[in-house]
Motif scaffolding. Structure first.
Motif, PDB file in Angstrom:
ATOM      1  N   ALA A 193     -19.076  48.055  10.106  1.00  0.00           N
ATOM      2  CA  ALA A 193     -20.390  47.906   9.477  1.00  0.00           C
ATOM      3  C   ALA A 193     -20.699  49.098   8.577  1.00  0.00           C
ATOM      4  CB  ALA A 193     -21.478  47.741  10.540  1.00  0.00           C
ATOM      5  N   LEU A 194     -20.381  50.297   9.040  1.00  0.00           N
ATOM      6  CA  LEU A 194     -20.615  51.490   8.230  1.00  0.00           C
ATOM      7  C   LEU A 194     -19.743  51.481   6.978  1.00  0.00           C
ATOM      8  CD1 LEU A 194     -20.870  54.108  11.095  1.00  0.00           C
ATOM      9  CD2 LEU A 194     -22.722  53.426   9.548  1.00  0.00           C
ATOM     10  N   ARG A 195     -18.500  51.054   7.112  1.00  0.00           N
ATOM     11  CA  ARG A 195     -17.606  50.986   5.954  1.00  0.00           C
ATOM     12  C   ARG A 195     -18.133  49.970   4.949  1.00  0.00           C
ATOM     13  NH1 ARG A 195     -13.398  48.803   3.237  1.00  0.00           N
ATOM     14  NH2 ARG A 195     -11.739  50.190   2.604  1.00  0.00           N
ATOM     15  N   HIS A 196     -18.577  48.826   5.437  1.00  0.00           N
ATOM     16  CA  HIS A 196     -19.137  47.808   4.554  1.00  0.00           C
ATOM     17  C   HIS A 196     -20.352  48.367   3.806  1.00  0.00           C
ATOM     18  CE1 HIS A 196     -20.325  43.982   2.927  1.00  0.00           C
ATOM     19  NE2 HIS A 196     -21.530  44.154   3.454  1.00  0.00           N
ATOM     20  N   ALA A 197     -21.215  49.087   4.508  1.00  0.00           N
ATOM     21  CA  ALA A 197     -22.394  49.676   3.867  1.00  0.00           C
ATOM     22  C   ALA A 197     -21.975  50.671   2.785  1.00  0.00           C
ATOM     23  CB  ALA A 197     -23.276  50.354   4.911  1.00  0.00           C
ATOM     24  N   LEU A 198     -20.943  51.462   3.045  1.00  0.00           N
ATOM     25  CA  LEU A 198     -20.448  52.399   2.035  1.00  0.00           C
ATOM     26  C   LEU A 198     -19.915  51.656   0.813  1.00  0.00           C
ATOM     27  CD1 LEU A 198     -18.599  55.034   4.225  1.00  0.00           C
ATOM     28  CD2 LEU A 198     -20.648  55.401   2.840  1.00  0.00           C
ATOM     29  N   GLU A 199     -19.199  50.554   1.039  1.00  0.00           N
ATOM     30  CA  GLU A 199     -18.688  49.762  -0.082  1.00  0.00           C
ATOM     31  C   GLU A 199     -19.822  49.228  -0.934  1.00  0.00           C
ATOM     32  OE1 GLU A 199     -16.285  46.613   1.471  1.00  0.00           O
ATOM     33  OE2 GLU A 199     -14.499  47.857   1.628  1.00  0.00           O
ATOM     34  N   VAL A 200     -20.847  48.696  -0.298  1.00  0.00           N
ATOM     35  CA  VAL A 200     -21.975  48.115  -1.023  1.00  0.00           C
ATOM     36  C   VAL A 200     -22.677  49.177  -1.861  1.00  0.00           C
ATOM     37  CG1 VAL A 200     -24.274  47.082  -0.736  1.00  0.00           C
ATOM     38  CG2 VAL A 200     -22.331  46.222   0.587  1.00  0.00           C
ATOM     39  N   VAL A 201     -22.878  50.342  -1.278  1.00  0.00           N
ATOM     40  CA  VAL A 201     -23.649  51.388  -1.945  1.00  0.00           C
ATOM     41  C   VAL A 201     -22.826  52.165  -2.970  1.00  0.00           C
ATOM     42  CG1 VAL A 201     -24.868  53.565  -1.551  1.00  0.00           C
ATOM     43  CG2 VAL A 201     -25.227  51.657  -0.023  1.00  0.00           C
ATOM     44  N   ALA A 202     -21.605  52.532  -2.626  1.00  0.00           N
ATOM     45  CA  ALA A 202     -20.898  53.498  -3.469  1.00  0.00           C
ATOM     46  C   ALA A 202     -19.520  53.078  -3.948  1.00  0.00           C
ATOM     47  CB  ALA A 202     -20.772  54.815  -2.706  1.00  0.00           C
ATOM     48  N   PHE A 203     -18.829  52.276  -3.195  1.00  0.00           N
ATOM     49  CA  PHE A 203     -17.440  51.977  -3.526  1.00  0.00           C
ATOM     50  C   PHE A 203     -17.232  50.470  -3.537  1.00  0.00           C
ATOM     51  CE2 PHE A 203     -17.597  55.936  -1.077  1.00  0.00           C
ATOM     52  CZ  PHE A 203     -17.147  56.819  -2.048  1.00  0.00           C
ATOM     53  N   PRO A 204     -17.249  49.851  -4.719  1.00  0.00           N
ATOM     54  CA  PRO A 204     -17.091  48.399  -4.748  1.00  0.00           C
ATOM     55  C   PRO A 204     -15.784  47.955  -4.102  1.00  0.00           C
ATOM     56  CG  PRO A 204     -17.349  49.311  -6.970  1.00  0.00           C
ATOM     57  CD  PRO A 204     -17.353  50.453  -6.013  1.00  0.00           C
ATOM     58  N   ALA A 205     -15.860  46.834  -3.422  1.00  0.00           N
ATOM     59  CA  ALA A 205     -14.670  46.290  -2.763  1.00  0.00           C
ATOM     60  C   ALA A 205     -13.667  45.831  -3.814  1.00  0.00           C
ATOM     61  CB  ALA A 205     -15.068  45.123  -1.870  1.00  0.00           C
ATOM     62  N   GLY A 206     -12.496  45.509  -3.378  1.00  0.00           N
ATOM     63  CA  GLY A 206     -11.477  45.015  -4.293  1.00  0.00           C
ATOM     64  C   GLY A 206     -10.315  45.978  -4.409  1.00  0.00           C
ATOM     65  N   GLY A 207     -10.365  47.063  -3.684  1.00  0.00           N
ATOM     66  CA  GLY A 207      -9.239  47.997  -3.682  1.00  0.00           C
ATOM     67  C   GLY A 207      -8.105  47.368  -2.900  1.00  0.00           C
ATOM     68  N   PHE A 208      -7.180  46.727  -3.613  1.00  0.00           N
ATOM     69  CA  PHE A 208      -6.099  46.034  -2.931  1.00  0.00           C
ATOM     70  C   PHE A 208      -5.068  47.038  -2.429  1.00  0.00           C
ATOM     71  CE2 PHE A 208      -5.214  46.297  -7.384  1.00  0.00           C
ATOM     72  CZ  PHE A 208      -3.908  46.753  -7.440  1.00  0.00           C
ATOM     73  N   GLY A 209      -4.385  46.653  -1.406  1.00  0.00           N
ATOM     74  CA  GLY A 209      -3.326  47.486  -0.857  1.00  0.00           C
ATOM     75  C   GLY A 209      -3.815  48.700  -0.085  1.00  0.00           C
ATOM     76  N   GLU A 210      -5.099  48.726   0.276  1.00  0.00           N
ATOM     77  CA  GLU A 210      -5.602  49.860   1.047  1.00  0.00           C
ATOM     78  C   GLU A 210      -4.995  49.836   2.441  1.00  0.00           C
ATOM     79  OE1 GLU A 210      -9.823  49.708   1.184  1.00  0.00           O
ATOM     80  OE2 GLU A 210     -10.056  50.027  -0.959  1.00  0.00           O
ATOM     81  N   PRO A 211      -4.470  50.955   2.892  1.00  0.00           N
ATOM     82  CA  PRO A 211      -3.911  50.964   4.250  1.00  0.00           C
ATOM     83  C   PRO A 211      -5.019  50.942   5.288  1.00  0.00           C
ATOM     84  CG  PRO A 211      -3.853  53.164   3.313  1.00  0.00           C
ATOM     85  CD  PRO A 211      -4.361  52.246   2.228  1.00  0.00           C
ATOM     86  N   ARG A 212      -4.692  50.447   6.457  1.00  0.00           N
ATOM     87  CA  ARG A 212      -5.638  50.486   7.583  1.00  0.00           C
ATOM     88  C   ARG A 212      -5.779  51.953   7.995  1.00  0.00           C
ATOM     89  NH1 ARG A 212      -4.120  46.313  11.470  1.00  0.00           N
ATOM     90  NH2 ARG A 212      -5.766  45.092  10.550  1.00  0.00           N
ATOM     91  N   VAL A 213      -6.988  52.383   8.234  1.00  0.00           N
ATOM     92  CA  VAL A 213      -7.266  53.765   8.631  1.00  0.00           C
ATOM     93  C   VAL A 213      -7.200  53.863  10.150  1.00  0.00           C
ATOM     94  CG1 VAL A 213      -9.010  55.601   8.636  1.00  0.00           C
ATOM     95  CG2 VAL A 213      -8.724  54.154   6.606  1.00  0.00           C
ATOM     96  N   SER A 214      -6.486  54.859  10.642  1.00  0.00           N
ATOM     97  CA  SER A 214      -6.475  55.129  12.086  1.00  0.00           C
ATOM     98  C   SER A 214      -7.684  55.993  12.409  1.00  0.00           C
ATOM     99  CB  SER A 214      -5.206  55.895  12.491  1.00  0.00           C
ATOM    100  OG  SER A 214      -4.080  55.098  12.317  1.00  0.00           O
TER     101      SER A 214
END
Length: 149
Positions: free
Chosen positions: A73-94
């Motif tokens: 949920a926090l990551r989604h909120a960051l995407e909405v506010v500051a970093f538009p989604a669509g960054g393909f090939g992003e690795p999963r964060v540990s």
């Protein structure tokens, strides 16, 4: 007449009181060293995965699921506010979430509550990693958001 700070019965009483306080303080301490296996009294660890995260934690199962949902949920909120989604090939964060601060401190840089790295030193998969410690409350979430950004 003997002074409380000199010799006599008051000194013995003062020493007994101080010894009793020291013993009480010692018995209240948690002497388990950091990073113990479950067989040696440490917490059991679990791994949960979501779309963007692999959560490694010693938190109870229900707490871990709730935290993983919060991280998404926090990551989604960051995407909405500051970093538009669509960054393909992003690795999963540990995300390594420690419930015991001593366990975190055994691995983390000194005087930190959390840190992020593009990968850990011996990680052959070179996966971005965030380490946080806390009690699944607001401080750990703030640290997570800071490191995720």
């Amino acid at each position: 007449m003997a002074s409380a700070f000199g010799t006599g019965p008051f000194v013995l009483t003062r020493r007994l009181v101080l010894a009793g306080l020291a013993l009480a303080a010692l018995t209240a301490c948690d002497f388990r060293s950091a990073l113990q296996s479950p067989a040696n009294g440490g917490n059991a660890w679990r791994v949960l995965t979501s779309e963007h995260f692999a959560l490694y934690t010693d938190a109870e199962s229900a707490d871990a699921r709730r935290e993983l949902g919060e991280f998404e949920a926090l990551r989604h909120a960051l995407e909405v506010v500051a970093f538009p989604a669509g960054g393909f090939g992003e690795p999963r964060v540990s995300v390594v979430f420690f419930t015991r601060r001593g366990d975190y401190e055994a691995l983390a840089p000194p005087e930190t509550r959390g840190f992020a790295a593009p990968h850990l030193r011996l990680d052959i998969e070179r996966q971005p990693t965030i380490l946080v410690a806390g009690d699944v409350k607001a401080k750990a979430r703030r640290t997570f958001v800071h490191e995720e950004v």
